[in-house]
Design an enzyme around this catalytic site. Structure first.
Site, PDB file in Angstrom:
ATOM      1  N   GLY A 115       9.310  39.586  11.643  1.00 39.16           N
ATOM      2  CA  GLY A 115       9.148  38.150  11.932  1.00 39.16           C
ATOM      3  C   GLY A 115       8.110  37.515  11.026  1.00 39.16           C
TER       4      GLY A 115
ATOM      5  CG  ASN B   4       4.854  38.570  14.463  1.00 45.78           C
ATOM      6  OD1 ASN B   4       4.037  38.013  15.190  1.00 45.78           O
ATOM      7  ND2 ASN B   4       5.721  37.890  13.712  1.00 45.78           N
TER       8      ASN B   4
ATOM      9  CB  SER C  69       2.742  36.590  24.978  1.00 44.74           C
ATOM     10  OG  SER C  69       2.497  35.283  25.468  1.00 44.74           O
TER      11      SER C  69
ATOM     12  CE1 TYR D 189       7.990  35.463  23.893  1.00 41.89           C
ATOM     13  CE2 TYR D 189       6.441  34.454  25.450  1.00 41.89           C
ATOM     14  CZ  TYR D 189       6.736  34.939  24.189  1.00 41.89           C
ATOM     15  OH  TYR D 189       5.760  34.911  23.205  1.00 41.89           O
ATOM     16  CB  SER D 190       6.121  36.100  30.850  1.00 40.59           C
ATOM     17  OG  SER D 190       6.963  35.916  31.953  1.00 40.59           O
TER      18      SER D 190
ATOM     19  CB  ILE E 259      -0.573  30.667  18.100  1.00 41.16           C
ATOM     20  CG1 ILE E 259      -1.292  31.796  18.872  1.00 41.16           C
ATOM     21  CG2 ILE E 259      -0.974  30.645  16.624  1.00 41.16           C
ATOM     22  CD1 ILE E 259      -2.788  31.657  19.018  1.00 41.16           C
TER      23      ILE E 259
END
Ligand SMILES: NC(=O)c1ccc[n+]([C@@H]2O[C@H](COP(=O)([O-])OP(=O)(O)OC[C@H]3O[C@@H](n4cnc5c(N)ncnc54)[C@H](OP(=O)(O)O)[C@@H]3O)[C@@H](O)[C@H]2O)c1
Length: 256
Positions: free
Chosen positions: A17, A95, A148, A162-163, A195
């Site tokens: 990534g 990443n 994350s 995602y989490s 970010i």
């Protein structure tokens, strides 16, 4: 970016990534500090090519590698490419990742759930499995997984898959550190807060980002360099006794 030292001379670094955001900044860091850097991208050839050019302009060496990491077949094909490389990978930064789509829990399909897990978790599993045997043989290697802050608190609304995948990636990091620490491999994760990258252009509203800034003691969003410099540190001699850690980099937004 850190100074012009050639801290990674003679190393080969694979950054997944690396066509934008955190991965791009990380690739430039390793490439400009002496590592031959494999700049992986999914779709954004233009972004990845710009990263290679930046590394070469800084006197470094880099090449492009591409793969869709949201399917197991794409990852396996990528693994074959890595195995065929002349120089084995010394530094792996897992990443590549994405929320893919923000969805309320009741609307998440099995397909989306599995795609998010494949991209954010299975890719790190299979790519690590590909590079580790040579690292073990040489008793030399560094792996940094990009988790994350969402892994710590469940993520914003619409980000449960995602989490959860990132939480599993953090746990995988610790398990890998236990198993491979005795074999001389350094393994950690970095856990970015919010970010300022393409990720939020795609997935977050300006009001949500403003609320994060308001809740952050350092009163700003993070930059890709805030994260890449920590990744560089984790692969440096200074971090020789940092192992199996999930390093939170979030301006104080969440203190654990
Ligand atoms: N930004 C944040 O606030 C934040 C916070 C915590 C964690 N993170 C994590 O940090 C990592 C980097 O994200 P970023 O913020 O730098 O976002 P970004 O600029 O959108 O970069 C994401 C990178 O992942 C690659 N990627 C996405 N889907 C892919 C796929 N299906 N196959 C192959 N590569 C794929 C993209 O490649 P292409 O564009 O070339 O396809 C791109 O290079 C991700 O793991 C993300 O989850 C970000």
């Amino acid at each position: 970016m850190l100074g012009a030292e050639k801290n990674f001379n003679g190393r080969t670094a694979l950054i997944t990534g690396a066509s934008s955001g955190i991965g791009a900044e990380t690739a430039v860091l390793f490439g400009s500090q002496g590592a031959h850097t494999l700049v992986h991208y999914g779709q954004n050839l233009k972004g990845a090519s710009a990263v290679v050019e930046k590394i070469r302009d800084a006197g470094g060496s880099a090449s492009l590698v591409s793969a869709d990491l949201s399917t197991v077949s794409g990852i396996k094909h990528f693994a074959e490419t890595i195995q065929a490389l002349k120089n084995p990978v010394d530094i792996l930064v897992n990443n590549a990742g994405s929320l893919i789509q923000r969805k309320p829990f009741l609307e998440i399909s099995e397909h989306l759930w599995s795609e998010v897990f494949t991209l954010n978790l299975t890719s790190a599993f299979l790519i690590s499995q590909t590079v580790l045997p040579s690292m073990v043989e040489r008793r030399l290697g560094w792996i940094v997984n990009v988790s994350s802050v969402a892994a710590r608190f469940g993520g914003d609304l619409g980000a449960i898959a995602y989490s959860s995948a990132k939480a599993a990636l953090s746990t995988t990091t610790k398990g890998l550190a236990r198993e491979f620490g005795p074999m001389g491999i350094h393994i950690n994760a970095v856990s970015p807060g919010t970010i300022d990258t393409n990720y939020h252009k795609k997935f977050s509203k300006p009001e949500a980002l403003a609320a994060v800034v308001a809740a952050t003691p350092m009163e700003r969003l993070g930059t890709s360099a805030d994260i890449s410099e920590v990744i560089g540190f984790l692969c440096s001699e200074g971090a020789r006794f940092v192992h199996g850690q999930i390093i939170e980099v979030n301006g104080g937004f969440l203190m654990v």
